[in-house]
Design a protein around this motif. Structure first.
Motif, short mmCIF file in Angstrom:
data_model
loop_
_atom_site.label_atom_id
_atom_site.label_comp_id
_atom_site.label_asym_id
_atom_site.label_seq_id
_atom_site.Cartn_x
_atom_site.Cartn_y
_atom_site.Cartn_z
N ARG A 177 -34.27 12.79 36.51
CA ARG A 177 -35.87 12.84 36.42
C ARG A 177 -36.46 12.18 37.52
O ARG A 177 -37.71 12.19 37.99
CB ARG A 177 -36.45 12.40 35.08
CG ARG A 177 -36.13 13.22 33.89
CD ARG A 177 -36.75 12.65 32.51
NE ARG A 177 -35.72 11.66 32.27
CZ ARG A 177 -36.06 10.61 31.49
NH1 ARG A 177 -37.05 10.81 30.34
NH2 ARG A 177 -35.15 9.91 30.95
N GLY A 178 -35.62 11.20 38.33
CA GLY A 178 -36.16 10.58 39.51
C GLY A 178 -35.44 9.19 39.51
O GLY A 178 -34.30 9.00 39.26
N THR A 181 -44.04 6.47 32.88
CA THR A 181 -44.26 6.07 34.15
C THR A 181 -43.70 4.82 34.25
O THR A 181 -43.43 4.34 35.22
CB THR A 181 -45.68 6.05 34.30
OG1 THR A 181 -46.48 5.14 33.45
CG2 THR A 181 -46.45 7.45 34.38
N ASN A 211 -40.98 4.24 37.32
CA ASN A 211 -40.37 5.67 37.30
C ASN A 211 -40.99 6.56 38.34
O ASN A 211 -42.02 6.76 38.25
CB ASN A 211 -40.35 6.37 36.01
CG ASN A 211 -39.72 5.52 34.53
OD1 ASN A 211 -38.88 4.69 34.85
ND2 ASN A 211 -40.00 5.86 33.64
N SER A 213 -40.93 9.75 40.52
CA SER A 213 -40.28 11.24 40.56
C SER A 213 -40.29 11.77 42.10
O SER A 213 -39.59 12.48 42.33
CB SER A 213 -41.05 12.22 39.46
OG SER A 213 -42.45 12.25 39.89
N ASP A 214 -41.37 11.42 42.86
CA ASP A 214 -41.21 11.90 44.08
C ASP A 214 -40.72 10.92 44.95
O ASP A 214 -41.39 10.37 45.81
CB ASP A 214 -42.97 11.98 44.57
CG ASP A 214 -43.06 12.59 45.99
OD1 ASP A 214 -41.86 13.12 46.40
OD2 ASP A 214 -44.02 13.00 46.45
N THR A 215 -39.30 10.95 45.03
CA THR A 215 -38.55 9.61 45.68
C THR A 215 -38.65 10.07 47.16
O THR A 215 -38.19 9.00 47.80
CB THR A 215 -37.06 9.93 45.17
OG1 THR A 215 -36.53 11.05 45.41
CG2 THR A 215 -37.07 9.47 43.89
#
Length: 156
Positions: free
Chosen positions: A86-87, A119, A144, A146-148
């Motif tokens: 998920r990230g 989050t 957390n 998600s947009d790494t």
């Protein structure tokens, strides 16, 4: 009961997904302090290292930064294993208390979750010596992400 695994026998047993999200375990800064991962799982991570003079502060005891680094490493690894595909996770706060001075010892750090949400996550890490005495304890809050692709980019 934990679904963690012993990873000292062979590193080939570490899931590729876990390696993708945590980097190469035991390399980088972890290698500088001698951190060796013994158990990996989304609910618990355990690692150990040996206190040596190279890790001492001027008074001849282990430098507090080593405790902070170990706390951050095991908490981040556990959080990444829980988050999975998920990230990625990034530490946003590390609060570590130094409870007992150590000159020579093999220390063990164990990370367990306090909170895991959409989050953020909060992990507790206890560090003990061979006599099971707590020498340090810390908490790490992680975001957390998600947009790494945006991590560490220009203007961020």
């Amino acid at each position: 009961m934990t679904d963690g695994r012993n990873v000292t026998e062979t590193r080939d047993r570490v899931d590729p997904l876990a390696t993708v999200h945590t980097g190469t375990l035991g390399d980088g800064f972890d290698a500088l302090i001698g951190l060796e991962y013994l158990e990996l799982g989304p609910d618990r991570v355990r690692a150990q290292w040996t206190v040596t003079p190279s890790l001492h502060q001027p008074a001849g005891i282990q430098h507090g930064g080593v405790y902070c680094a170990a706390v951050e490493s095991v908490a981040s690894t556990a959080a990444a294993l829980w988050l999975g595909a998920r990230g990625h996770v990034v530490g946003v706060n590390n609060s570590t208390d130094f409870l007992r001075a150590t000159r020579e010892a093999t220390l063990t750090a164990v990370a367990t979750p306090i909170f895991r949400g959409r989050t953020q996550q909060l992990w507790e890490v206890d560090i003990t010596d061979e006599q099971q005495r707590t020498v340090a304890s810390g908490r790490v809050r992680l975001a957390n992400i998600s947009d790494t692709a945006r991590l560490g980019g220009p203007g961020r």
